[in-house]
Design a protein around this motif. Structure first.
Motif, PDB file in Angstrom:
ATOM      1  N   PHE A   1       0.850  -1.181   0.000  1.00 46.52           N
ATOM      2  CA  PHE A   1       0.000   0.000   0.000  1.00 46.52           C
ATOM      3  C   PHE A   1       0.892   1.239   0.000  1.00 46.52           C
ATOM      4  CE2 PHE A   1      -2.182  -3.425   2.201  1.00 46.52           C
ATOM      5  CZ  PHE A   1      -3.448  -3.432   1.626  1.00 46.52           C
ATOM      6  N   ILE A   2       0.653   2.157  -0.944  1.00 45.71           N
ATOM      7  CA  ILE A   2       1.483   3.353  -1.088  1.00 45.71           C
ATOM      8  C   ILE A   2       0.575   4.574  -1.148  1.00 45.71           C
ATOM      9  CG2 ILE A   2       3.316   4.471  -2.396  1.00 45.71           C
ATOM     10  CD1 ILE A   2       3.730   1.709  -3.815  1.00 45.71           C
ATOM     11  N   ASP A   3       0.675   5.455  -0.169  1.00 41.68           N
ATOM     12  CA  ASP A   3      -0.149   6.660  -0.147  1.00 41.68           C
ATOM     13  C   ASP A   3       0.572   7.803  -0.866  1.00 41.68           C
ATOM     14  OD1 ASP A   3      -2.415   8.099   0.439  1.00 41.68           O
ATOM     15  OD2 ASP A   3      -1.834   8.578   2.501  1.00 41.68           O
ATOM     16  N   GLU A   4      -0.150   8.465  -1.771  1.00 42.16           N
ATOM     17  CA  GLU A   4       0.387   9.584  -2.548  1.00 42.16           C
ATOM     18  C   GLU A   4       1.683   9.186  -3.254  1.00 42.16           C
ATOM     19  OE1 GLU A   4       0.473  13.314  -0.474  1.00 42.16           O
ATOM     20  OE2 GLU A   4      -1.493  12.993   0.424  1.00 42.16           O
ATOM     21  N   ILE A   5       1.546   8.257  -4.156  1.00 39.86           N
ATOM     22  CA  ILE A   5       2.705   7.659  -4.825  1.00 39.86           C
ATOM     23  C   ILE A   5       3.475   8.675  -5.658  1.00 39.86           C
ATOM     24  CG2 ILE A   5       1.363   6.923  -6.852  1.00 39.86           C
ATOM     25  CD1 ILE A   5       3.125   4.397  -6.901  1.00 39.86           C
ATOM     26  N   GLU A   6       2.829   9.762  -6.060  1.00 34.70           N
ATOM     27  CA  GLU A   6       3.491  10.723  -6.941  1.00 34.70           C
ATOM     28  C   GLU A   6       4.508  11.612  -6.240  1.00 34.70           C
ATOM     29  OE1 GLU A   6      -0.142  12.955  -5.365  1.00 34.70           O
ATOM     30  OE2 GLU A   6       0.406  10.918  -5.906  1.00 34.70           O
ATOM     31  N   ASN A   7       4.570  11.582  -4.904  1.00 40.96           N
ATOM     32  CA  ASN A   7       5.413  12.510  -4.151  1.00 40.96           C
ATOM     33  C   ASN A   7       6.858  12.517  -4.657  1.00 40.96           C
ATOM     34  OD1 ASN A   7       3.234  13.189  -2.614  1.00 40.96           O
ATOM     35  ND2 ASN A   7       3.944  12.237  -0.733  1.00 40.96           N
ATOM     36  N   GLY A   8       7.280  13.673  -5.149  1.00 35.06           N
ATOM     37  CA  GLY A   8       8.662  13.870  -5.560  1.00 35.06           C
ATOM     38  C   GLY A   8       9.016  13.325  -6.929  1.00 35.06           C
ATOM     39  N   ILE A   9       8.093  12.643  -7.621  1.00 32.24           N
ATOM     40  CA  ILE A   9       8.419  12.011  -8.902  1.00 32.24           C
ATOM     41  C   ILE A   9       8.102  12.963 -10.052  1.00 32.24           C
ATOM     42  CG2 ILE A   9       7.971  10.057 -10.421  1.00 32.24           C
ATOM     43  CD1 ILE A   9       7.203   8.414  -8.016  1.00 32.24           C
ATOM     44  N   HIS A  10       9.095  13.316 -10.827  1.00 32.14           N
ATOM     45  CA  HIS A  10       8.906  14.216 -11.965  1.00 32.14           C
ATOM     46  C   HIS A  10       8.076  13.523 -13.043  1.00 32.14           C
ATOM     47  CE1 HIS A  10      10.066  16.757 -15.459  1.00 32.14           C
ATOM     48  NE2 HIS A  10      10.107  17.706 -14.531  1.00 32.14           N
ATOM     49  N   HIS A  11       7.253  14.308 -13.726  1.00 29.29           N
ATOM     50  CA  HIS A  11       6.330  13.713 -14.698  1.00 29.29           C
ATOM     51  C   HIS A  11       7.066  12.968 -15.809  1.00 29.29           C
ATOM     52  CE1 HIS A  11       7.047  16.617 -18.001  1.00 29.29           C
ATOM     53  NE2 HIS A  11       7.246  17.497 -17.035  1.00 29.29           N
ATOM     54  N   SER A  12       8.310  13.346 -16.094  1.00 29.30           N
ATOM     55  CA  SER A  12       9.037  12.737 -17.209  1.00 29.30           C
ATOM     56  C   SER A  12       9.430  11.282 -16.953  1.00 29.30           C
ATOM     57  CB  SER A  12      10.291  13.563 -17.525  1.00 29.30           C
ATOM     58  OG  SER A  12      11.177  13.579 -16.416  1.00 29.30           O
ATOM     59  N   VAL A  13       9.445  10.854 -15.690  1.00 25.37           N
ATOM     60  CA  VAL A  13       9.846   9.474 -15.381  1.00 25.37           C
ATOM     61  C   VAL A  13       8.697   8.656 -14.788  1.00 25.37           C
ATOM     62  CG1 VAL A  13      12.262  10.127 -15.039  1.00 25.37           C
ATOM     63  CG2 VAL A  13      10.719  10.068 -13.071  1.00 25.37           C
ATOM     64  N   GLN A  14       7.517   9.231 -14.703  1.00 26.75           N
ATOM     65  CA  GLN A  14       6.416   8.524 -14.046  1.00 26.75           C
ATOM     66  C   GLN A  14       6.066   7.216 -14.740  1.00 26.75           C
ATOM     67  OE1 GLN A  14       3.322  11.487 -13.820  1.00 26.75           O
ATOM     68  NE2 GLN A  14       4.145  12.407 -11.944  1.00 26.75           N
ATOM     69  N   SER A  15       6.056   7.213 -16.055  1.00 30.53           N
ATOM     70  CA  SER A  15       5.720   5.981 -16.780  1.00 30.53           C
ATOM     71  C   SER A  15       6.761   4.896 -16.531  1.00 30.53           C
ATOM     72  CB  SER A  15       5.598   6.271 -18.280  1.00 30.53           C
ATOM     73  OG  SER A  15       5.209   5.106 -18.977  1.00 30.53           O
ATOM     74  N   LYS A  16       8.048   5.287 -16.467  1.00 30.69           N
ATOM     75  CA  LYS A  16       9.109   4.315 -16.185  1.00 30.69           C
ATOM     76  C   LYS A  16       8.961   3.729 -14.780  1.00 30.69           C
ATOM     77  CE  LYS A  16      12.536   6.418 -19.259  1.00 30.69           C
ATOM     78  NZ  LYS A  16      13.869   7.086 -19.331  1.00 30.69           N
ATOM     79  N   VAL A  17       8.548   4.574 -13.837  1.00 33.38           N
ATOM     80  CA  VAL A  17       8.324   4.088 -12.475  1.00 33.38           C
ATOM     81  C   VAL A  17       7.221   3.037 -12.472  1.00 33.38           C
ATOM     82  CG1 VAL A  17       7.482   4.743 -10.188  1.00 33.38           C
ATOM     83  CG2 VAL A  17       9.179   6.167 -11.341  1.00 33.38           C
ATOM     84  N   TRP A  18       6.128   3.312 -13.183  1.00 33.57           N
ATOM     85  CA  TRP A  18       5.027   2.341 -13.232  1.00 33.57           C
ATOM     86  C   TRP A  18       5.458   1.041 -13.907  1.00 33.57           C
ATOM     87  CZ3 TRP A  18       1.298   2.404 -10.077  1.00 33.57           C
ATOM     88  CH2 TRP A  18       0.694   3.587  -9.649  1.00 33.57           C
ATOM     89  N   LYS A  19       6.274   1.146 -14.948  1.00 34.76           N
ATOM     90  CA  LYS A  19       6.759  -0.074 -15.617  1.00 34.76           C
ATOM     91  C   LYS A  19       7.583  -0.922 -14.648  1.00 34.76           C
ATOM     92  CE  LYS A  19       6.855   1.240 -20.500  1.00 34.76           C
ATOM     93  NZ  LYS A  19       6.021   0.089 -20.936  1.00 34.76           N
ATOM     94  N   ALA A  20       8.425  -0.257 -13.851  1.00 36.04           N
ATOM     95  CA  ALA A  20       9.238  -0.989 -12.876  1.00 36.04           C
ATOM     96  C   ALA A  20       8.351  -1.635 -11.817  1.00 36.04           C
ATOM     97  CB  ALA A  20      10.241  -0.044 -12.223  1.00 36.04           C
ATOM     98  N   ILE A  21       7.358  -0.906 -11.334  1.00 35.72           N
ATOM     99  CA  ILE A  21       6.437  -1.462 -10.335  1.00 35.72           C
ATOM    100  C   ILE A  21       5.699  -2.658 -10.908  1.00 35.72           C
ATOM    101  CG2 ILE A  21       4.288  -1.005  -9.083  1.00 35.72           C
ATOM    102  CD1 ILE A  21       5.325   1.826  -8.569  1.00 35.72           C
ATOM    103  N   GLY A  22       5.197  -2.524 -12.131  1.00 36.25           N
ATOM    104  CA  GLY A  22       4.471  -3.625 -12.758  1.00 36.25           C
ATOM    105  C   GLY A  22       5.339  -4.854 -12.956  1.00 36.25           C
ATOM    106  N   GLN A  23       6.583  -4.639 -13.361  1.00 35.03           N
ATOM    107  CA  GLN A  23       7.492  -5.759 -13.600  1.00 35.03           C
ATOM    108  C   GLN A  23       7.755  -6.558 -12.327  1.00 35.03           C
ATOM    109  OE1 GLN A  23      11.296  -4.627 -15.258  1.00 35.03           O
ATOM    110  NE2 GLN A  23      12.216  -6.617 -14.794  1.00 35.03           N
TER     111      GLN A  23
END
Length: 367
Positions: free
Chosen positions: A272-294
Motif C-alpha cells: 500500500f502506497i499513499d500519494e505515490i506521486e510525491n517527488g516524482i517528476h512527470h518525465s519518469v512517471q511511466s518508467k516508475v510504473w513499468k518498474a512497479i508492474g514488472q
C-alpha cells in the motif's frame, strides 16, 4: 490477490463496495473522499486481529495519542464516530478458488451485559500469563472492550479483546496470515531499519536489481553500501565515482528505494502506497510504473496506491496499455449527491477502455 473489497462503518465509509481489482490499483478522488482511509481498510483486513496496527495508522497521520485507553481514540475508526455501528471489512481473494476474508469490530459496553465476552477476555489474559490461575477480576464490569472478530482464523484465535481499562492488560494477540507493507504519504523509515533491510537485500544478491530500478532517477548510480559513522548506519550511493548519502539524492529516489527494497526483501503479498506521486517528476512517471508492474508480476504482489496527480493516471495507463492481460485498474472515489445516499462515498472502477475514455475527457481528480 484481492478481487474485491467491501468497507462498512470504517472511518468515512458508511458502505463502500469496490470491485474488479487488478494487480496494480490506483485510487484517486478529490480531498476528503477517503483515499488514505481505503488503503487503511485494506491494510487492516490484510493483518486481522492486530489492533495495535490501528494505533500505528493514527500515528502515521501525525495524531498524538496520550492515552490508548481513551474512548475518543478508538472512536476515530468508526463511521461518524458512532461506536454503536459494527465495522465490517471483507474481501474476496482470487486464487484457485475464491476465498473470503471478513473482519468485524464492535464496542462492547457496558460489560455487565456482555458477560461471555468479558469471560473470554479474562481467559485470554490468563492464557498469556497476565492473571494467575484462579484469579477473578470484577473491575472490568463497566469498562469498554473492543471485540475484533475474524472467523477465518483458527477457532482458538478468532477473537481479540482490546480493553480500555489502564488497570487491566491491553490484551492483543497478533494474528496476521498475510504479509503487507504500508508506505504513508510523508513518513520516513527508521535509518537503522532501512540499513538492515538493505543489508538483507545485499546478502541475497538483489543489489544489482535495486540499482537497476533506481536508474530511473539517477543513471549515474553504480553501487551502494552501508556505512556506519558515529554509531549510525546510513546507506551511501556511488555516483560518478563520488560517495553520496542516499538521503541527499532526492525524495523520489529515496521513497522508491524503500518501495523497491520492500518488494525484493520482504516480498509482501500486498503493498500500500499513499500519494505515490510525491517527488516524482512527470518525465519518469511511466518508467516508475513499468518498474512497479514488472516486479509485482515477478513476485506475485498486488499494489494499491493513491494519487492526486492526473499525470500519474496517464503515466500508469501508458506503462500498462500494451500488456496482455491489462492488469492496471483505476478507481475514482467521489461523494454521491442523490438524496437517498447524499454525501456517501462510492467507487467507480475503470478498466482499459474506461481509463482511455477517462483520459480523453480530462476529468478532474485533483483535490
Amino acid at each position: 490477490m484481492y478481487k474485491s473489497f467491501r468497507v462498512k462503518n470504517f472511518r468515512c465509509f458508511k458502505d463502500l463496495q469496490i470491485n474488479d481489482l487488478g494487480r496494480v490499483n490506483l485510487i484517486a478522488g478529490q480531498n476528503n473522499t477517503g483515499k488514505t482511509a481505503l488503503l487503511e481498510a485494506g491494510l487492516v483486513l490484510s493483518a486481522p486481529l492486530t489492533p495495535n496496527l490501528l494505533l500505528d495508522l493514527l500515528d502515521s497521520r501525525g495524531l498524538i495519542i496520550p492515552d490508548i485507553n481513551r474512548r475518543d481514540v478508538w472512536q476515530q475508526i468508526f463511521y461518524g464516530l458512532d461506536t454503536t455501528r459494527e465495522i465490517n471489512l471483507s474481501g474476496v481473494e482470487l486464487e484457485n478458488d475464491e476465498k473470503s476474508r471478513r473482519l468485524s469490530v464492535n464496542e462492547l459496553n457496558p460489560m455487565e451485559s456482555n458477560h461471555e465476552h468479558f469471560a473470554n477476555y479474562v481467559q485470554g489474559c490468563k492464557r498469556d500469563g497476565y492473571f494467575p490461575d484462579g484469579y477473578i477480576d470484577t473491575r472490568g464490569a463497566s469498562m469498554l472492550v473492543y471485540s475484533f472478530s475474524y472467523p477465518d482464523a483458527t477457532p482458538d484465535s478468532d477473537h481479540v479483546y482490546l480493553a480500555s481499562n489502564p488497570e487491566l492488560p491491553f490484551f492483543t494477540k497478533n494474528y496476521a496470515d498475510k504479509r503487507y507493507v504500508y508506505f504513508p504519504a510523508e513518513a520516513r523509515r527508521n535509518p537503522q531499519d532501512r540499513a538492515d533491510t538493505f543489508s538483507a537485500l545485499e546478502g541475497n544478491g538483489k543489489l544489482p536489481k535495486l540499482i537497476h530500478y533506481l536508474d530511473v532517477f539517477e543513471p549515474g548510480l553504480s553501487d551502494m553500501r552501508v556505512r556506519t559513522l558515529s554509531g549510525s548506519s546510513t546507506i551511501w550511493g556511488y555516483v560518478n565515482s563520488h560517495q553520496i548519502p542516499l538521503r541527499l539524492m532526492g525524495t523520489a529516489l529515496n521513497r522508491f528505494a524503500d518501495i523497491a527494497m520492500a518488494f525484493l526483501v520482504e516480498k509482501p503479498q500486498v503493498i500500500f502506497i499513499d500519494e505515490i506521486e510525491n517527488g516524482i517528476h512527470h518525465s519518469v512517471q511511466s518508467k516508475v510504473w513499468k518498474a512497479i508492474g514488472q516486479v509485482a508480476r515477478e513476485l506475485d504482489i498486488q499494489v494499491f496506491a493513491t494519487t492526486h496527480s492526473y499525470e500519474m493516471i496517464e503515466a500508469a495507463h501508458e506503462a500498462f496499455k500494451d500488456d496482455d492481460p491489462y492488469e492496471f485498474r483505476f478507481h475514482r472515489l467521489n461523494r454521491r449527491s442523490d438524496d437517498d445516499y447524499k454525501d456517501e462515498i462510492e467507487a467507480i472502477t475503470y478498466n482499459k477502455a474506461g481509463v482511455e475514455a477517462f483520459i480523453r475527457s480530462h476529468y478532474e481528480v485533483r483535490g
